[in-house]
Design a protein around this motif. Structure first.
Motif, short mmCIF file in Angstrom:
data_model
loop_
_atom_site.label_atom_id
_atom_site.label_comp_id
_atom_site.label_asym_id
_atom_site.label_seq_id
_atom_site.Cartn_x
_atom_site.Cartn_y
_atom_site.Cartn_z
N GLN A 164 -9.89 1.31 -1.34
CA GLN A 164 -9.91 0.62 -0.03
C GLN A 164 -10.32 1.77 0.95
O GLN A 164 -10.99 1.52 1.88
CB GLN A 164 -8.35 0.33 0.42
CG GLN A 164 -7.95 -1.00 -0.15
CD GLN A 164 -6.50 -1.34 0.15
OE1 GLN A 164 -6.02 -1.38 1.37
NE2 GLN A 164 -5.71 -1.96 -0.79
N GLN A 165 -9.95 3.20 0.60
CA GLN A 165 -10.17 4.32 1.38
C GLN A 165 -11.90 4.31 1.10
O GLN A 165 -12.76 4.88 1.93
CB GLN A 165 -9.40 5.55 1.25
CG GLN A 165 -7.94 5.46 1.58
CD GLN A 165 -7.72 5.40 3.03
OE1 GLN A 165 -8.76 5.69 3.90
NE2 GLN A 165 -6.91 4.74 3.63
N GLN A 169 -1.17 1.46 -7.99
CA GLN A 169 -1.20 1.37 -6.21
C GLN A 169 -2.23 2.52 -5.97
O GLN A 169 -2.87 2.56 -4.81
CB GLN A 169 0.33 1.77 -6.02
CG GLN A 169 1.17 0.45 -5.70
CD GLN A 169 2.49 0.81 -5.22
OE1 GLN A 169 3.22 1.41 -5.83
NE2 GLN A 169 2.44 0.41 -3.75
N GLU A 174 -5.28 2.17 -3.45
CA GLU A 174 -5.49 2.88 -2.07
C GLU A 174 -6.84 3.35 -2.13
O GLU A 174 -7.23 3.71 -0.97
CB GLU A 174 -4.09 3.60 -2.05
CG GLU A 174 -4.20 4.49 -0.46
CD GLU A 174 -3.86 3.62 0.70
OE1 GLU A 174 -4.36 3.69 1.61
OE2 GLU A 174 -3.24 2.34 0.36
N SER A 222 -2.15 5.65 8.98
CA SER A 222 -3.62 5.98 8.72
C SER A 222 -4.28 6.61 9.88
O SER A 222 -5.09 6.17 10.86
CB SER A 222 -4.30 4.52 8.66
OG SER A 222 -3.83 3.76 7.65
N ARG A 231 0.70 -1.16 0.23
CA ARG A 231 0.01 -0.03 -0.15
C ARG A 231 1.11 1.31 0.02
O ARG A 231 2.03 1.22 0.30
CB ARG A 231 -0.91 -0.09 1.25
CG ARG A 231 -2.02 -1.14 1.28
CD ARG A 231 -2.87 -1.11 2.36
NE ARG A 231 -3.48 0.23 2.40
CZ ARG A 231 -4.19 0.73 3.52
NH1 ARG A 231 -4.58 -0.47 4.48
NH2 ARG A 231 -4.81 1.72 3.29
#
Length: 684
Positions: free
Chosen positions: A78-79, A71, A75, A26, A19
């Motif tokens: 996923q967010q 990538q 990301e 995070s 990631r």
């Protein structure tokens, strides 16, 4: 060239490397960044967003390992899932944002690279994957969707619409207006998206140029008003600073335009008050200054960055003075000749004042450099000029070597020399000339099929060269009478050397097409003959529409007349083949000599006869041509009676029978003297 861009931290890496951020990253700060970004993608209709651009730039800043489109996509997705799970109403339906992410990073970015495979082919994907360009891609995708585009129902059309919005810059590109009112247009592949380096309200983009651009922007914002007088520059109106990553073409006439190499205001980006808002720096200047900073190592790097920023801001002001603050900046009676002294005085005043504004040890250091180089900031300005001169000299050297190798038939060596420079025109020209030489070689080897294939490839390269601006726009030949306007004033025009090059390419295409038709006729390959003839006629009709023959002092190359001559020649050689190709059969050529009424007709028939060692018939046709010198020119482009006479003489002298050689040589000169007419004095 652009080595600095290729070395930037934002390198394309494999998605499986992990990631973008560790779990420790995070936190609330990054959560807020992704919330701003994804909220914009979910709800916006493409209006440029300061918070969105800032958030995306922060993502680039905080990641030190480098990442690529895949990538970033993973990301963001996923967010999206994380935000959707929060239950906030703004993120209840994440389909718009998910679609924008997938389309932009999976489709638009690769499509942009493919669209500009020629124009930006010297740039790596990593050098173009930058935060502000990706931000613009996101914004354009949202705007196209808001305008009714549907990536689900019609993805190819959607991508086309996005690229049309995204490719919004071409810079200074004179457009001819013809007498019939038709205005030639900039070709679609000439337009591209300059790489944004700075947005007003957002700041400077992350990348290897960040420190240099930050210093330059800061300096421009702090300049006193009197230093800006006459420059047409106001930092308050600068909404975007971008870099033009197109390859520098040292022989392009546009670089004769004063200060063009330093950059320009984008003439298509104008605010409601009539002022330009986007300034575009040339990539070569940025690379030269970055190279100078890098060569100094880490010691004194900040001082070198300050000095380079001062020189970059000075070049921006000089270029701005030529562009003007807006379309109405210069009256029609202003010329480059009158502007140049003003720009020079302003440049000297600028550097003097910048030196005076410095304090302490930095001022003393700069004064020492100024004393040694005899001008303020001369230690940087001299290096910049040396870099540009060296780059130009190397480009000219490699270019001419490429042309020479291509004409000699060394295609690989030609491509190697052309590849040494990123210039698009050099690469296109090298490939075209190499194919023309290969086609002629194929014809000597009695392989017209391969020659026909090379002709199709060459025409494709020609179209690509014109469409991307690597070769001159044929409409400009008539529109500007073979000249190139450097400014609004009529006196600021210079001969456009690219015109003669294009005419030479067309002339060679016509010649090789005619030779291919002749060889197909000699071998009785009617299908191939018809195919080449149709392609030849199509090209000829297109070329004649540009009316280049009406421009004085240019080589006359007529398309349809060349086709007619080629058809006549092919028919004649076909009959010759049917008659048995008897060597020395003067009677056959006596019956058909009246059909030979053009330079290329005589030239190609004689060449075909010499290829078959028919010296008697070749001599007879050469003398017929010589006797018609008043109506049929002895030379036109690549066709020349002198070259053919020399070839015939060499072949006669090279015979094993020395006595026969002397006899043939005496006959050649005797016939030449008898048929030369007014040109007899030259023969004797």
């Amino acid at each position: 060239m652009f080595a600095g861009f290729h070395e930037q931290k934002t390198k394309i890496v494999a998605a499986e490397q992990g990631r973008l951020f560790d779990e420790s990253d995070s936190n609330a700060e990054f959560g807020e960044l992704f919330r701003d970004m994804l909220g914009y993608l979910n709800l916006s209709q493409g209006t440029p967003g300061v918070r969105f651009r800032s958030a995306l730039n922060r993502i680039w800043m905080q990641n030190s390992t480098g990442f690529g489109p895949q990538q970033l996509r993973d990301e963001l997705l996923q967010q999206l899932q994380r935000l959707s799970a929060t239950g906030e109403s703004a993120f209840a339906d994440m389909q718009p944002a998910e679609q924008a992410v997938r389309v932009t990073l999976d489709k638009v970015f690769p499509a942009y690279l493919e669209w500009h495979a020629d124009l930006l082919g010297h740039c790596s994907a990593a050098s173009l994957f930058s935060p502000f360009l990706i931000a613009r891609m996101f914004e354009v995708v949202l705007a196209e969707r808001a305008a009714g585009g549907d990536p689900l129902a019609a993805l190819p059309q959607f991508i086309t619409g996005v690229l049309q919005r995204l490719n919004d810059y071409v810079g200074y590109r004179p457009v001819a207006v013809l007498e019939n009112g038709r205005q030639s247009q900039v070709y679609a592949h000439e337009r591209f998206a300059p790489l944004p380096l700075y947005f007003q309200g957002v700041g400077v983009a992350e990348g290897p140029w960040r420190d240099l651009i930050s210093g330059t922007i800061s300096l421009l914002q702090q300049l006193p008003e009197d230093l800006l007088t006459g420059s047409g520059f106001d930092a308050r109106r600068l909404q975007e600073l971008a870099v033009d990553l197109r390859a520098h073409d040292h022989v392009h006439p546009v670089y004769k335009r004063t200060n063009y190499i330093f950059g320009e205001w984008d003439p298509d980006e104008i605010d409601s008050r009539g002022f330009y808002t986007r300034f575009v720096i040339r990539g070569l200047i940025l690379e030269a200054l970055l190279d100078w900073v890098r060569k100094g190592g880490t010691r004194g790097r900040q001082e070198r960055l300050h000095d380079a920023s001062a020189v970059l801001s000075g070049t921006i002001l000089m270029a701005s003075a030529i562009s003007g603050a807006g379309p109405q900046a210069h009256a029609s009676d202003i010329s480059l000749t009158t502007l140049l002294p003003q720009v020079a005085r302003q440049r000297d005043h600028y550097y003097d004042r910048i030196l005076e504004l410095c304090e302490g040890e930095r001022r003393r250091r700069l004064q020492r450099h100024a004393t040694r180089t005899r001008q303020p900031f001369g230690h940087v300005r001299h290096e910049l000029n040396l870099f540009l001169a060296r780059f130009g000299a190397e480009q000219v050297q490699h270019r001419h070597l490429s042309w020479m190798y291509a004409r000699m038939g060394y295609e690989d060596d030609s491509r190697q020399e052309a590849a040494a420079i990123p210039c698009l025109a050099a690469r296109i020209e090298s490939e075209i000339f190499a194919r023309m030489v290969m086609a002629r070689r194929c014809l000597r080897e009695k392989n017209p099929e391969r020659a026909a294939e090379l002709l199709l490839e060459t025409r494709g390269l020609l179209n690509r060269g014109i469409a991307t601006g690597g070769l001159v726009d044929p409409w400009n030949i008539l529109g500007f009478q073979g000249m190139f306007p450097l400014f609004t004033s009529r006196e600021d025009t210079i001969p456009d050397g690219r015109v003669e090059l294009l005419i030479e390419i067309i002339s060679q295409l016509f010649d090789v097409s005619s030779l291919t038709m002749s060889e197909a006729a000699v071998q009785g390959k009617q299908d191939l003959l018809e195919a080449v003839h149709n392609e030849f006629r199509s090209l000829a009709e297109e070329w004649d529409s540009y009316a280049t023959t009406t421009v004085n002092d240019l080589t006359k190359v007529e398309g349809l007349k060349s086709v007619e001559a080629a058809v006549l020649l092919a028919r004649m050689l076909s009959r010759w083949r049917e008659a048995g190709e008897a060597a020395g059969d003067i009677s056959f050529w006596r019956e058909h000599v009246e059909d030979l009424n053009a330079v290329n007709s005589f030239s190609q028939v004689v060449s075909a006869l010499l290829d078959r060692k028919d010296h008697i018939a070749a001599l007879g046709l050469l003398m017929q041509w010589l006797s018609q010198a008043e109506t049929v020119p002895l030379e036109s482009g690549a066709h020349s009676i002198h070259r053919l006479l020399n070839r015939l003489m060499v072949e006669i002298c090279g015979q094993a029978d020395v006595a026969a050689g002397w006899t043939g040589l005496r006959r050649l000169f005797a016939f030449a003297e008898a048929n030369a007419g007014p040109l007899r004095s030259v023969i004797t």
